[in-house]
Design an enzyme around this catalytic site. Structure first.
Site, short mmCIF file in Angstrom:
data_model
loop_
_atom_site.label_atom_id
_atom_site.label_comp_id
_atom_site.label_asym_id
_atom_site.label_seq_id
_atom_site.Cartn_x
_atom_site.Cartn_y
_atom_site.Cartn_z
N ALA A 47 21.23 6.58 27.86
CA ALA A 47 22.60 6.28 27.93
C ALA A 47 22.93 5.76 26.35
O ALA A 47 22.11 5.27 25.77
CB ALA A 47 22.99 5.25 28.79
N LYS A 48 24.37 6.34 25.92
CA LYS A 48 24.61 5.88 24.59
C LYS A 48 25.23 4.46 25.02
O LYS A 48 26.64 4.54 24.77
CB LYS A 48 25.46 6.87 23.90
CG LYS A 48 25.57 6.72 22.49
CD LYS A 48 26.29 7.58 21.60
CE LYS A 48 26.79 7.19 20.20
NZ LYS A 48 25.38 7.20 19.44
N ALA A 49 24.58 3.32 24.98
CA ALA A 49 25.04 2.09 25.44
C ALA A 49 25.30 1.37 24.72
O ALA A 49 24.37 0.82 23.48
CB ALA A 49 24.22 1.49 26.64
N TYR A 105 22.25 -1.05 20.86
CA TYR A 105 22.49 -1.08 19.62
C TYR A 105 22.52 -2.38 18.71
O TYR A 105 22.61 -2.59 17.40
CB TYR A 105 23.88 -0.49 19.11
CG TYR A 105 23.77 1.40 19.28
CD1 TYR A 105 23.63 2.01 17.92
CD2 TYR A 105 23.99 1.71 20.48
CE1 TYR A 105 23.69 3.29 18.25
CE2 TYR A 105 23.76 3.04 20.57
CZ TYR A 105 23.74 3.89 19.32
OH TYR A 105 23.71 5.18 19.36
#
Length: 288
Positions: free
Chosen positions: A156-158, A162
């Protein structure tokens, strides 16, 4: 350049175009406290978003992985992005789509009753690394590791994933670097803070196997392009001891595009012929 909350134009929010300065959320928005947020970064070239539909699909899939059903279809998101570009008069731009749990009746870890909101913004944005892109970016080596995918939704680009990227990039910039390289929890080379990484040795391309971190859409595009150009591309585990043996290196990402790397820690790389071929090929690809 004005701060990002003080610009002109429109932002798409929950199906409506709102004035840029009015695109706001409440301080008790769940995502602000518990990182219940996923996002996409995309670039538009000459009025065409590169892999825009794939980005819409990934936003929806990232939401699914975080138990956040995005209330818009990929086709509806595609149409929203096109409308946003048109109303803002943009043909070359960066787009940021974000889906997040908003404020609602729940304000704890559990938030099933809170609405899932979606917003998309677009603005003109030059090279992610500035002048470093053409000189070869300088990378620090992060003290943090990419975690075991059994502990996080690595596909997932959660937003929450980051956190260590921001910390690592700040530490790198304090040392005069453009970015930082992560190893994974087992000590293998993983990726940079917002981009995948490639290396060259003896005319062949090597890149870390993307089963422990986000398999970037740009990464996939560059691999396909490189194979079509006749290069052997090896997706595999790369040990840090190998860094000294590579001759060229570059980063890939929607924001980073194809950015040559000139240094990682004590290791130097040339912005060589293969790097230039890939960068030029990608430039043609996104404008095709």
């Amino acid at each position: 350049m004005a701060n990002f909350d003080q610009r002109d134009g429109k932002i798409w929010m929950d199906g409506e175009l709102v004035d840029w300065r009015d695109a706001q959320v409440h301080v008790l928005t769940h995502a602000l406290h518990y990182a219940s947020s996923v996002f996409e970064g995309e670039r538009c070239y000459g009025g065409k978003i590169f892999k825009g539909h794939e980005h819409s699909l990934r936003l929806i899939e990232s939401g699914r992985l975080l138990d956040m059903p995005v209330p818009w279809s990929a086709e509806e998101l595609d149409a929203a992005k096109a409308e946003l570009l048109q109303v803002n008069g943009l043909t070359d731009a960066y787009l940021r789509a974000v889906a997040f749990r908003g404020a609602g009746p729940d304000m704890g870890v559990s938030s099933a009753r809170n609405p899932i909101r979606v917003a998309i913004a677009a603005w003109a944005w030059g090279s992610y690394y500035g002048d470093a892109k053409w000189q070869g970016a300088k990378l620090d080596i992060s003290r943090w590791k990419r975690p075991d995918p059994e502990t996080i939704p690595a596909a997932a680009k959660a937003a929450g994933l980051y956190m260590i990227c921001t910390m690592s990039k700040h530490a790198a910039e304090a040392k005069g670097c453009s970015d930082a390289l992560f190893y994974d929890w087992e000590g293998y080379v993983a990726e940079a803070t917002g981009a995948n990484i490639f290396f060259v040795k003896d005319g062949e391309i090597h890149t870390p196997l993307a089963d422990r971190f986000l398999n970037g859409i740009t990464r996939q595009s560059v691999i396909r392009m490189a194979v079509e150009m006749g290069f052997n591309v090896h997706e595999r585990r790369i040990h840090p001891d190998e860094l000294a043996g590579f001759s060229e290196c570059w980063l890939t990402g929607s924001a980073a595009e194809v950015t040559p790397v000139g240094q990682i820690g004590p290791h130097d790389y040339q912005v060589g012929q293969i790097t230039r071929q890939i960068a030029e090929g990608y430039d043609r690809l996104v404008r095709a």
